[in-house]
Design a protein around this motif. Structure first.
Motif, PDB file in Angstrom:
ATOM      1  N   MET A   1       0.696  -1.180  -0.088  1.00  6.02           N
ATOM      2  CA  MET A   1      -0.120   0.003   0.282  1.00  6.02           C
ATOM      3  C   MET A   1       0.676   0.975  -0.013  1.00  6.02           C
ATOM      4  O   MET A   1       2.050   1.379   0.854  1.00  6.02           O
TER       5      MET A   1
ATOM      6  N   ARG B 154      -2.109   6.304   0.367  1.00  2.00           N
ATOM      7  CA  ARG B 154      -3.184   5.530   1.013  1.00  2.00           C
ATOM      8  C   ARG B 154      -2.925   5.256   2.433  1.00  2.00           C
ATOM      9  O   ARG B 154      -4.053   5.188   3.078  1.00  2.00           O
TER      10      ARG B 154
ATOM     11  N   ALA C 158     -11.256  -0.411   2.584  1.00  2.00           N
ATOM     12  CA  ALA C 158      -9.890  -0.351   2.720  1.00  2.00           C
ATOM     13  C   ALA C 158      -9.461  -0.197   4.138  1.00  2.00           C
ATOM     14  O   ALA C 158      -8.522  -0.835   4.627  1.00  2.00           O
TER      15      ALA C 158
ATOM     16  N   ASP D 147     -10.291  -3.392   5.817  1.00  3.12           N
ATOM     17  CA  ASP D 147      -9.403  -4.608   5.497  1.00  3.12           C
ATOM     18  C   ASP D 147      -7.939  -4.449   6.532  1.00  3.12           C
ATOM     19  O   ASP D 147      -7.539  -5.457   6.904  1.00  3.12           O
ATOM     20  N   ARG D 148      -7.421  -3.262   6.479  1.00  2.00           N
ATOM     21  CA  ARG D 148      -6.276  -3.027   7.243  1.00  2.00           C
ATOM     22  C   ARG D 148      -6.393  -3.209   8.482  1.00  2.00           C
ATOM     23  O   ARG D 148      -5.414  -3.855   9.238  1.00  2.00           O
TER      24      ARG D 148
END
Length: 200
Positions: free
Chosen positions: A1, A5, A53, A56-57
């Protein structure tokens, strides 16, 4: 990543923790990240894409932390001491992990008002995974003591008091020791009581 971001996701997490989900907009995220809205839209199509996102992280981070916090049982441990060792080790590691990544845990433990349905599902997945880890350890301890206990029910109790302790700690990190002392006492008592029950 990319670094950009990561910065955007950090900014989004901060806005959520401060303002709650209803207060999150692409404009607020861009402002918190120190970038323009066109630059933000170049990375993410909309707010839901940012949320996806971000979770997800954060889901990966929390599950990795949970794996670190899951105590192991040494083969040479006296069966009579296992419950106490497991309870105390789990409490200490868990509280240290909460303090090491406070915004990540605030994201998971914060009230659900305005929480998007997809985010609810992610948080439930995290809780379920952590609870399963706890249940596995409880089952292992019971087997070593040659006892049969309701690991599922006890795992719900453990995660409930752990999350309560974590919320109190996030509200005031100077209370770590009294919170840890109380959690150790509760988990020891629960484990001891469960293992002392008549297996029949």
């Amino acid at each position: 990543m990319s670094a950009r971001r990561e910065r955007i996701l950090d900014a989004a997490r901060g806005v959520i923790v401060r303002e709650g989900y209803p207060g999150v907009s692409m404009h607020a995220i861009a402002r918190a990240a120190g970038i323009t809205r066109p630059a933000l839209y170049a990375e993410f199509d909309d707010r839901d894409a940012v949320f996806a996102a971000l979770f997800d992280r954060e889901q990966a981070r929390v599950l990795a932390m949970a794996a670190d916090a899951t105590p192991t049982v040494r083969p040479d441990t006296d069966p009579d001491d296992i419950a106490v060792e497991v309870a105390e080790a789990a409490v200490e590691v868990y509280l240290d992990l909460v303090l090491s990544a406070p915004q990540t845990w605030q994201l998971v433990l914060m009230p659900g008002d305005g929480l998007p349905t997809a985010v609810h599902a992610r948080i439930d997945t995290v809780r379920t995974e952590i609870r399963h880890r706890i249940a596995s350890v409880i089952t292992m301890v019971a087997a070593l003591r040659e006892r049969t206990i309701d690991a599922e029910l006890l795992s719900y109790a453990v995660i409930s008091i752990s999350e309560t302790g974590a919320r109190l700690l996030l509200a005031d990190d100077t209370r770590r020791e009294p919170i840890a002392t109380t959690l150790r006492w509760l988990t020891r008592r629960m484990a001891a009581a469960a293992l002392a029950m008549d297996p029949g």
